[in-house]
Scaffold this active site. Structure first.
Site, PDB file in Angstrom:
ATOM      1  N   HIS A 189      23.366 134.294  75.727  1.00 12.48           N
ATOM      2  CA  HIS A 189      24.290 133.853  75.973  1.00 12.48           C
ATOM      3  C   HIS A 189      24.795 132.748  77.034  1.00 12.48           C
ATOM      4  O   HIS A 189      25.613 131.845  77.163  1.00 12.48           O
ATOM      5  CB  HIS A 189      25.766 134.673  75.566  1.00 12.48           C
ATOM      6  CG  HIS A 189      25.573 135.216  73.785  1.00 12.48           C
ATOM      7  ND1 HIS A 189      25.434 133.981  72.812  1.00 12.48           N
ATOM      8  CD2 HIS A 189      26.354 136.690  73.872  1.00 12.48           C
ATOM      9  CE1 HIS A 189      25.311 134.966  71.670  1.00 12.48           C
ATOM     10  NE2 HIS A 189      25.822 136.459  71.317  1.00 12.48           N
ATOM     11  N   GLU A 431      -1.036 126.368  66.700  1.00 16.76           N
ATOM     12  CA  GLU A 431      -0.912 127.609  67.673  1.00 16.76           C
ATOM     13  C   GLU A 431      -0.992 128.446  67.767  1.00 16.76           C
ATOM     14  O   GLU A 431      -1.640 130.080  68.457  1.00 16.76           O
ATOM     15  CB  GLU A 431       1.211 127.692  68.087  1.00 16.76           C
ATOM     16  CG  GLU A 431       1.512 128.166  66.414  1.00 16.76           C
ATOM     17  CD  GLU A 431       3.468 128.691  66.707  1.00 16.76           C
ATOM     18  OE1 GLU A 431       4.077 128.655  67.827  1.00 16.76           O
ATOM     19  OE2 GLU A 431       3.870 128.652  64.839  1.00 16.76           O
ATOM     20  N   ASP A 455       2.471 129.500  72.217  1.00 18.45           N
ATOM     21  CA  ASP A 455       1.526 130.000  71.630  1.00 18.45           C
ATOM     22  C   ASP A 455       0.136 129.972  71.997  1.00 18.45           C
ATOM     23  O   ASP A 455      -0.691 131.003  71.452  1.00 18.45           O
ATOM     24  CB  ASP A 455       2.289 131.126  69.788  1.00 18.45           C
ATOM     25  CG  ASP A 455       3.620 131.380  70.048  1.00 18.45           C
ATOM     26  OD1 ASP A 455       3.359 132.695  70.303  1.00 18.45           O
ATOM     27  OD2 ASP A 455       4.323 131.437  69.379  1.00 18.45           O
ATOM     28  N   CYS A 503       4.532 120.511  70.970  1.00 15.37           N
ATOM     29  CA  CYS A 503       6.592 120.861  70.731  1.00 15.37           C
ATOM     30  C   CYS A 503       5.923 121.989  72.173  1.00 15.37           C
ATOM     31  O   CYS A 503       7.385 122.498  72.446  1.00 15.37           O
ATOM     32  CB  CYS A 503       7.165 121.475  69.927  1.00 15.37           C
ATOM     33  SG  CYS A 503       6.535 123.099  69.073  1.00 15.37           S
TER      34      CYS A 503
END
Ligand code: PEP
Ligand code: MG
Length: 577
Positions: A189, A431, A455, A503
């Site tokens: 967070h 990927e 990946d 990406c």
């Protein structure tokens, strides 16, 4: 003076005095009580008081940070309403005659331990939520007023064990120059908040709260991941210089914001952003991204206490689409499994979770969940240029299977007379090596590819992307990866109308930009902060030169040789990184 190394969570340099933010240590009385009703009343009053406080914080969080951050406090409010928690506390008071404060402490500790022991980052984050809420209720029972970060007189760097969402939401953003914490990762967070607030942050410093005192001079170097405590004057001067240079570079790059990503000889590519939630759109726009090349929708699921329904999802997707009336928004379907789990979706333990029921594989098993998301994307598609992207595809059979389910969703919406995007573009992430090797076959089924090098690299090199021990193998410049990237782009080029994006992190790597450009990549999708620099490189070179450099790089034998070659070529062409 001493230096501590941690994890880079948010870039930039901050120089200010430390404010060590520690929770008040609370002594809770274990004495038995006769006044059970009085203690139960006290508990319920504290619950109500906590609800009121959370409502206020939520409003502040929404106005300053956006809807998504505000939702965290909805999750907190739900913890307060949890019947198991309430009954647990009442039972401790009624059956064991404990006072309200002690009952709250033992019950929330119990809940905290259950979540904390699951070694999954998502559940640890939920454990932190429970601790946050538990402390709030306890303080309210005991009448303790927490240190107030919302009223700060001087500029400070917050030093803490960890910062809860309530802490970050309340703090006076104008005065907080940086964060340095004992725990936390790039996806915690605190890291997410720091990046969206653009506050430099270094986390995971282990014992910074013990080694630093309030008032110590601190330098947080969020570019290198180091914190300097009590620097001498020369160090402060040198860091002030670095901070000026960093801001000057950002300023220099700002002028590129509205310019195209076009080479000196007129070849144009698209630069778009990777986002995890609608709130990240602001960063993409600010940095000149013309759309979204990867919307990681799993965060919508992970930030939700229950499975997000079709309407809730549709609203989130719609808000992103409306932010880019002229640009593409590539919405990736749920990529859960591997290291990401959902508390409300039971999943069996797997020996190799990254090779198991992850992403599209899980969606095929949980068809209702998959269809809810597809319908939400189709409906949102009416409000912009939506693209659906399936992750972790390993064969053409899976692509066909996903498309059959997508058609069923379209039919259902048609029958229900609900407007949806009938011409939505459909693509896949490449990927997994098997998908890259058969990309010529898959090309016939889709409108676009997006290469997921994060990946692709781990699966091709058989090197866990999170294991430090094998990180020397995890190299996107390795000829194996470059050959697969080239193969995918060529397969796309042979299929009229199909475009190829990337990406994975490689798309935002300045050293990779010229190779990818030269190989013919159409769309680069990256963290918003990387966009200006990649644009600058693309605008500094001729496409014809990039092709030559890429061709030469592809003939080299190692990743190191490739990087050397690119850097030397850039130097010759006077292109600075
Ligand atoms: C990738 O694998 O390159 C990718 C972009 O997806 P993620 O990092 O979410 O797995
Ligand atoms: Mg991936």
């Amino acid at each position: 003076m001493f230096i501590k190394e941690g994890i880079i969570a948010s870039p930039g340099i901050a120089i200010a005095k430390a404010l060590v933010y520690e929770k008040v240590a609370v002594e809770v009385n274990k004495d038995k009580t006769e006044d059970r009703l009085g203690e139960i009343k006290k508990f319920h009053q504290a619950l109500e008081q906590s609800q009121t406080q959370l409502k206020k914080i939520k409003i502040k969080a929404i106005s300053e940070l956006g809807e998504e951050e505000g939702a965290i406090f909805e999750a907190h409010a739900m913890v307060l309403e949890d019947p198991e928690l309430i009954e647990g506390v009442e039972t401790e008071i009624n059956d064991n005659q404990f006072g309200a404060a002690y009952a709250v402490k033992i019950v929330t500790d119990r809940f905290f331990k259950i979540f904390d022991q699951m070694d999954d980052p998502y559940f640890s984050a939920r454990a932190a939520d429970i601790r946050d809420v538990g402390t709030r209720v306890l303080y309210n029972i005991l009448g303790i007023v927490q240190a107030d970060l919302s009223k700060l007189d001087d500029d400070v760097i917050i030093i803490a064990d960890d910062l809860t969402p309530s802490d970050t939401a309340q703090m006076d953003k104008k005065r907080v120059m940086g964060f340095a914490t004992n725990i936390g990762s790039r996806t915690s967070h605190t890291a997410i908040m720091a990046r969206s607030l653009e506050i430099p942050a270094v986390l995971g410093l282990t014992d910074i709260t013990e080694t630093v005192h309030t008032g110590d001079m601190i330098i947080v170097d969020g570019l290198k991941g180091v914190v300097t405590v009590n620097p001498d004057d020369d160090q402060i001067k040198s860091y002030e210089e670095k901070r000026r240079a960093y801001h000057a570079t950002l300023k220099e790059l700002e002028v590129l914001k509205d310019l195209d990503a076009v080479t000196l000889d007129g070849h144009k590519v698209e630069l778009v952003g990777n986002i995890g939630e609608p709130n990240d759109v602001g960063g993409v726009l600010k940095n000149g991204g013309m759309g979204v090349g990867l919307y990681r929708t799993e965060f919508l699921y992970m930030n939700s206490a229950t499975l997000p329904g079709e309407d809730k999802q549709m609203a989130a997707y719609r808000s992103v689409l409306e932010a880019f009336p002229n640009g593409p928004v590539v919405i990736r379907t749920l990529d859960i499994g591997g290291d990401k789990k959902l508390p409300y979706l039971p999943m069996d333990e797997e020996l190799n979770p990254f090779l198991g029921l992850r992403a599209i594989r899980l969606c095929f098993k949980e068809v209702d969940l998959f269809k809810t998301q597809l319908r939400a994307i189709l409906r949102a598609g009416v409000y912009g240029h939506a693209y659906i992207m399936f992750p972790m595809v390993s064969s053409v059979t899976e692509v066909r299977q996903a498309k059959v389910i997508l058609s069923e969703c379209m039919r259902e919406l048609e029958e229900a007379n609900i407007p949806y995007d009938k011409d939505i573009k459909v693509g896949v992430m490449i990927e997994i090596p098997s998908a890259a090797i058969t990309s010529d076959i898959i090309a016939k089924e889709v409108d676009f590819f997006s290469i997921g090098t994060n990946d692709l690299c781990q699966y091709t090199m058989a090197a866990d992307r999170m294991n430090q021990e094998v990180s020397y193998l995890y190299d996107p410049f390795n000829p194996a990866i470059l050959r697969l990237v080239k193969q995918v782009i060529m397969a796309a080029n042979n299929q009229p109308g199909l475009f190829t994006g990337m990406c994975g992190e490689m798309a935002g790597d300045p050293t990779a930009a010229i190779i990818l450009l030269g190989l013919g990549l159409d769309e680069f999708s990256m963290s918003a902060l990387c966009i200006p620099q990649i644009k600058k490189i693309i605008r500094s070179i001729r496409y014809e030169d990039a092709k030559v450099i890429a061709h030469e790089a592809l003939n080299l034998e190692t990743g190191e040789a490739v990087v050397d070659h690119v850097l030397t070529s850039m130097k010759k062409l006077k292109i600075k990184i």
